[in-house]
Design an enzyme around this catalytic site. Sequence first.
Site, PDB file in Angstrom:
ATOM      1  N   LYS A 281       0.908  -1.243  -0.061  1.00  0.00           N
ATOM      2  CA  LYS A 281      -0.449   0.016  -0.457  1.00  0.00           C
ATOM      3  C   LYS A 281       1.164   1.181   0.134  1.00  0.00           C
ATOM      4  CE  LYS A 281      -1.989  -1.400   3.385  1.00  0.00           C
ATOM      5  NZ  LYS A 281      -1.913  -2.810   3.939  1.00  0.00           N
ATOM      6  N   THR A 282       1.760   1.431   0.864  1.00  0.00           N
ATOM      7  CA  THR A 282       2.627   2.139   1.219  1.00  0.00           C
ATOM      8  C   THR A 282       3.617   2.821  -0.305  1.00  0.00           C
ATOM      9  OG1 THR A 282       2.962   2.202   3.604  1.00  0.00           O
ATOM     10  CG2 THR A 282       4.261   3.177   1.664  1.00  0.00           C
TER      11      THR A 282
ATOM     12  N   GLU B 129      -3.647   5.488   1.339  1.00  0.00           N
ATOM     13  CA  GLU B 129      -3.892   4.378   2.057  1.00  0.00           C
ATOM     14  C   GLU B 129      -4.973   3.883   2.578  1.00  0.00           C
ATOM     15  OE1 GLU B 129      -0.174   2.349   4.225  1.00  0.00           O
ATOM     16  OE2 GLU B 129       0.889   3.739   3.737  1.00  0.00           O
TER      17      GLU B 129
END
Length: 463
Positions: A121-122, A165
């Site tokens: 995600k990051t 996110e």
Amino acid sequence: MTPAIPPAMEQPHFIGIGGAGMSGIAKILARRGARVAGSDARDSETAAALRALGVTVSIGHDAAHLAPGATCVVVSSAIRQDNPELAEAARRGIPAVHRSEALAGLMAGRRAIAVAGTHGKTTTTSMLAVALTALGLGPSYAIGGDLDAPGSNAEHGEGELFVAEADESDRSFHRYRPEVAIILNVELDHHANYASMDEIHESFATFADRIVPGGTLVVNADQEGARELTARLAGRADPRIVTYGESPDADVRVIDVRQARLTSEVTVVLGGEELTFGVSVPGRHYAHNAVAALAAGVAAGVPAPELARALGTYTGVRRRLQLKGEARGVQIIDSYAHHPTEMAADLDAIRGGGDGRVFVVFQPHLFSRTRELAAEMGEALAAADGCVVLDIYPAREDPIPGVTSALIVDAARAHGADVRAGYGKDAVPDVVAGMAGPGDVVLTMGAGDVTELGPKILARLSG
């Protein structure tokens, strides 16, 4: 454009303001004109960055830190009910707002792109934020890690897009209403909150249902859990589903990934046209993250060739295979990987780009994760030429009887790994100096404070 701040957020107090997710929200609110304050367990570079924006940051947790005019307290799922600031807020009738509620409020009125998945995600959020910024679109973004450039995890932009996110760990991603959503992968993790894969799939399906009418879901065509989710969603008129990956049936198909130790290049077919672009981080999984970012940006209306070129300006996120330095011919690279899939992917990325040996200093994260995944962690570590396993970083958890790093050590040795264990962090630089030589790579790996060892290992190698 600077949206109005809801009255409840005019003077928020963040408990645990130094956390990656919390600090990003605090920064955006401060840039929008809110009078932000908060506390954290210890001082940090993040706290200093917040103070530079005019945020009041107190160290330690004390009821006295809660200002008389506080309009709410912002908390994450890691904050316990007996926290003195939270208890004081309850006593004074000050509402508690979950971090995800605050983020959802910031995204309101913007065209949101939410990035979800068990891993990546990051990185994917960062890639998209950097590329949209490079194109002059002025996005806002909230990321769970600091970008190498410009060095922050959040920005209040003047454009209409907001990239964030979407954290599945506590189901808080159900609060968002994105126009475009990405689901990178679907695996069982966060065992304190999910008991089965069926629960995980239900949670991600609920997230997909939150996409606004006419919106788009970008989902991995290669990963088993993501494919199962796509099958569950099949037949719906909304959202539109766009798949990506190496599978022949993918809508955005990856046809080639060429990687070096610290970079890669990917070629995709999108809309019948081939596109090749560079990614300045290594590994097939990071190349696929870039393709997910590309598909999402195109779904939001950004021309594919322009976005592909802009993705090449991404230079990484701190702690995601971040080169910390080199000494005596040994490269020190920091990895946030803490789930077996992430560990295996990062080791594969580093091994695939060079001929030297790869050593790992691994710090397990959470007792519950170690209890459930120790065998898989040990198997992943077996891909290294040698590893040092530290004690478990507890984060928000209390110890679980019988759950220690020894579970991982035993599993790794069962797979033939060369494992050193029983060392405190202070001893690690000397241990590593005795293992690594010119041409080798050392990965400091884990989601805890193992990242602090990189500079100490470099100093020892240089001495």
